[in-house]
Motif scaffolding. Structure first.
Motif, PDB file in Angstrom:
ATOM      1  N   PHE A 103       1.832  21.579   4.164  1.00 16.84           N
ATOM      2  CA  PHE A 103       1.354  20.088   3.783  1.00 16.84           C
ATOM      3  C   PHE A 103       0.107  19.653   4.545  1.00 16.84           C
ATOM      4  N   ASP A 104      -0.822  18.940   3.915  1.00 18.20           N
ATOM      5  CA  ASP A 104      -2.013  18.182   4.544  1.00 18.20           C
ATOM      6  C   ASP A 104      -1.481  17.407   5.570  1.00 18.20           C
ATOM      7  N   VAL A 105      -0.692  16.362   5.545  1.00 18.24           N
ATOM      8  CA  VAL A 105      -0.437  15.319   6.256  1.00 18.24           C
ATOM      9  C   VAL A 105       1.258  15.425   6.743  1.00 18.24           C
ATOM     10  N   VAL A 106       1.764  15.755   7.865  1.00 15.81           N
ATOM     11  CA  VAL A 106       3.311  15.434   8.334  1.00 15.81           C
ATOM     12  C   VAL A 106       3.365  14.263   9.104  1.00 15.81           C
ATOM     13  N   VAL A 107       4.101  13.119   8.674  1.00 15.36           N
ATOM     14  CA  VAL A 107       4.508  12.145   9.613  1.00 15.36           C
ATOM     15  C   VAL A 107       5.850  12.138   9.954  1.00 15.36           C
ATOM     16  N   VAL A 108       5.874  12.075  11.474  1.00 13.48           N
ATOM     17  CA  VAL A 108       7.205  11.988  12.203  1.00 13.48           C
ATOM     18  C   VAL A 108       7.211  10.616  12.480  1.00 13.48           C
ATOM     19  N   GLY A 109       7.806   9.702  11.898  1.00 16.10           N
ATOM     20  CA  GLY A 109       7.921   8.286  12.050  1.00 16.10           C
ATOM     21  C   GLY A 109       9.094   7.573  11.455  1.00 16.10           C
ATOM     22  N   SER A 110       8.811   6.308  11.329  1.00 14.56           N
ATOM     23  CA  SER A 110       9.750   5.142  10.881  1.00 14.56           C
ATOM     24  C   SER A 110       9.536   4.894   9.570  1.00 14.56           C
ATOM     25  N   CYS A 111      10.875   4.265   8.981  1.00 16.82           N
ATOM     26  CA  CYS A 111      11.035   3.651   7.794  1.00 16.82           C
ATOM     27  C   CYS A 111      11.648   2.509   8.045  1.00 16.82           C
ATOM     28  N   MET A 112      10.908   1.248   7.447  1.00 17.81           N
ATOM     29  CA  MET A 112      11.885  -0.098   7.616  1.00 17.81           C
ATOM     30  C   MET A 112      11.773  -0.811   6.339  1.00 17.81           C
ATOM     31  N   THR A 113      12.847  -1.416   6.079  1.00 15.64           N
ATOM     32  CA  THR A 113      12.868  -2.222   4.981  1.00 15.64           C
ATOM     33  C   THR A 113      12.361  -3.720   5.510  1.00 15.64           C
ATOM     34  N   ASP A 114      11.239  -3.986   4.916  1.00 13.46           N
ATOM     35  CA  ASP A 114      10.370  -5.398   5.269  1.00 13.46           C
ATOM     36  C   ASP A 114      10.971  -6.410   4.613  1.00 13.46           C
ATOM     37  N   LEU A 115      11.375  -7.547   5.297  1.00 16.23           N
ATOM     38  CA  LEU A 115      12.000  -8.608   4.968  1.00 16.23           C
ATOM     39  C   LEU A 115      10.961  -9.835   4.991  1.00 16.23           C
ATOM     40  N   VAL A 116      10.078 -10.175   4.117  1.00 17.78           N
ATOM     41  CA  VAL A 116       9.106 -10.911   4.388  1.00 17.78           C
ATOM     42  C   VAL A 116       9.082 -12.376   3.843  1.00 17.78           C
ATOM     43  N   SER A 117       8.776 -13.291   4.662  1.00 15.23           N
ATOM     44  CA  SER A 117       8.572 -14.755   4.451  1.00 15.23           C
ATOM     45  C   SER A 117       7.027 -15.327   4.486  1.00 15.23           C
TER      46      SER A 117
END
Ligand code: RIB
Ligand code: NA
Length: 311
Positions: free
Chosen positions: A3-17
Motif C-alpha cells: 500500500f502507498d498509505v496505511v492509516v491506523v485510526g478512527s472512524c466516526m459518524t458525523d452528526l452535523v447541525s
C-alpha cells in the motif's frame, strides 16, 4: 501488493447541525440544517489520500451496527482496502456531534466507542501491510498506546510516518516525537503541547522549534487561512518556512486539517523526493478546496477535480 498509505485510526459518524452560532451552556438555539456524514480524523485522512490516487488501507474498528456497516461500504465506495477493518459487538461505532456556525467554525464532541477497542491484536494482523507501506498515518482518536505501537512498528521498518496529535493531550508520551517523520498539528494543538501561545506565524515557528527538539524529523503546524509553517531537523539552524495559502470563501472548515494530512500522505508516497515545503504548498490547495463546501469527506476533492499541476 504494498500500500502507498496505511492509516491506523478512527472512524466516526458525523452528526452535523448548522446553526448561526455555537450555543452557550444551558442554551437551546435553532439550527437550519442537519445531516449525517462519514468522519473521524483517521478515516478522513485515508479517504483524502485515496481520492488523490493513493493505494490505501484503513486499520480501524467499528461497531456491529448500522453505522458500522455503512462505514465499511463507504471505504469500499472510495477504493480503500477494508482487509483490516474490524467490527465489534462490544461497543458502538464512534460518533461525533458537530455544530457548524455561519462563519464556518465548529465545535465537536466525539464518543470514540469502538475506536478505543482497536489494539495490539489488530495491529499484529495488519503488520505485513503496515511494515511494507510507503507511509503510515496516525492520530489520537484511538487508544494512544495503539497509535504509538503502530508508529514504532512503521518507523522500525523504514516506513515514513506522519503523526497528527489530534485531539491533543497535554502529557503526550515523548516516544511519539521520536517515532514521527512528520509531526503535523494545528495551532491549538501546538499550544497545548508546548504550553506557549501560538497566535502569530512567528509563534508557530517557535513552537515548531520546540517540537523538533523533542525528536521528530520534521514539523508542520497548520494555521488555517494563513497556511502553515514547515521545519526540518536537517536544517536546524534555518528558521521555519512559512507556506501561505490563497484566500478562499469558507463555508465549513470541519476536517480541513484531515484533508491536508491525507493529501500530504499522498505526496510523500508518490513524490518521495519532493521538498516538504512543496508538498505542504500543494496540500494547502487541496484543503482549500474542502473548506468551500459543507461537510468533511463530502467536500474532499478527487484527482479529477484538482488542477493537473498538483500532480
Ligand atoms: O477532524 C474532523 C473530524 O473530527 C470530524 O469528522 C469528526 O468526526 C471528528 O473526529
Ligand atoms: Na468542508
Amino acid at each position: 501488493e504494498a500500500f502507498d498509505v496505511v492509516v491506523v485510526g478512527s472512524c466516526m459518524t458525523d452528526l452535523v447541525s448548522q446553526a448561526p452560532r455555537l450555543p452557550k451552556a444551558g442554551e437551546t438555539i435553532h439550527g437550519h440544517k442537519f445531516f449525517i456524514g462519514f468522519g473521524g480524523k483517521g478515516a478522513n485522512q485515508c479517504i483524502q489520500a485515496a481520492r488523490m490516487g493513493a493505494k490505501t488501507a484503513m486499520v480501524c474498528k467499528v461497531g456491529k451496527d448500522f453505522f458500522g456497516e455503512n462505514y465499511i461500504q463507504n471505504f469500499k465506495d472510495n477504493g480503500v482496502s477494508t482487509d483490516f477493518v474490524g467490527q465489534t459487538a462490544d461497543s458502538a461505532t464512534g460518533a461525533a456531534s458537530i455544530i457548524v456556525n455561519d462563519a464556518g467554525e465548529n465545535a465537536i464532541v466525539i464518543v470514540a466507542g469502538a475506536n478505543l477497542l482497536l489494539g495490539g491484536e489488530d495491529l499484529r494482523r495488519a503488520l505485513p501491510a503496515l511494515s511494507s507501506a510507503k507511509v503510515l498515518v496516525c492520530q489520537l482518536e484511538i487508544s494512544p498506546d495503539t497509535s504509538l505501537q503502530a508508529l514504532r512498528q512503521a518507523h522500525e521498518n523504514n516506513v515514513k510516518t506522519i503523526f497528527n496529535p489530534a485531539p491533543a493531550i497535554p502529557d503526550l508520551d515523548p516516544d511519539f516525537y521520536r517515532a514521527s517523520d512528520v509531526f503535523c498539528c494545528n495551532e491549538s494543538e501546538a499550544e497545548l503541547l508546548t504550553g506557549a501561545a501560538v497566535a502569530s506565524i512567528e509563534d508557530a515557528g517557535q513552537a515548531g522549534q520546540e517540537l523538533l527538539r523533542r525528536g521528530c524529523s520534521s514539523v508542520i503546524i497548520t494555521l488555517g487561512s494563513r497556511g502553515c509553517v514547515v521545519l526540518s531537523a536537517q536544517e536546524p539552524s534555518s528558521p521555519s518556512h512559512h507556506v501561505p495559502t490563497k484566500p478562499v470563501t469558507t463555508v465549513d472548515t470541519t476536517g480541513a486539517g484531515d484533508s491536508f494530512i491525507g493529501a500530504l500522505a499522498f505526496y510523500m508516497a508518490h513524490f518521495p523526493t519532493m521538498s516538504l515545503e512543496e508538498m505542504a504548498r500543494r496540500a494547502n490547495q487541496v484543503a482549500g478546496v474542502s473548506v468551500q463546501t459543507i461537510g468533511t469527506q463530502t467536500s474532499y476533492p478527487s484527482k479529477k477535480d484538482l488542477p493537473t499541476d498538483l500532480f
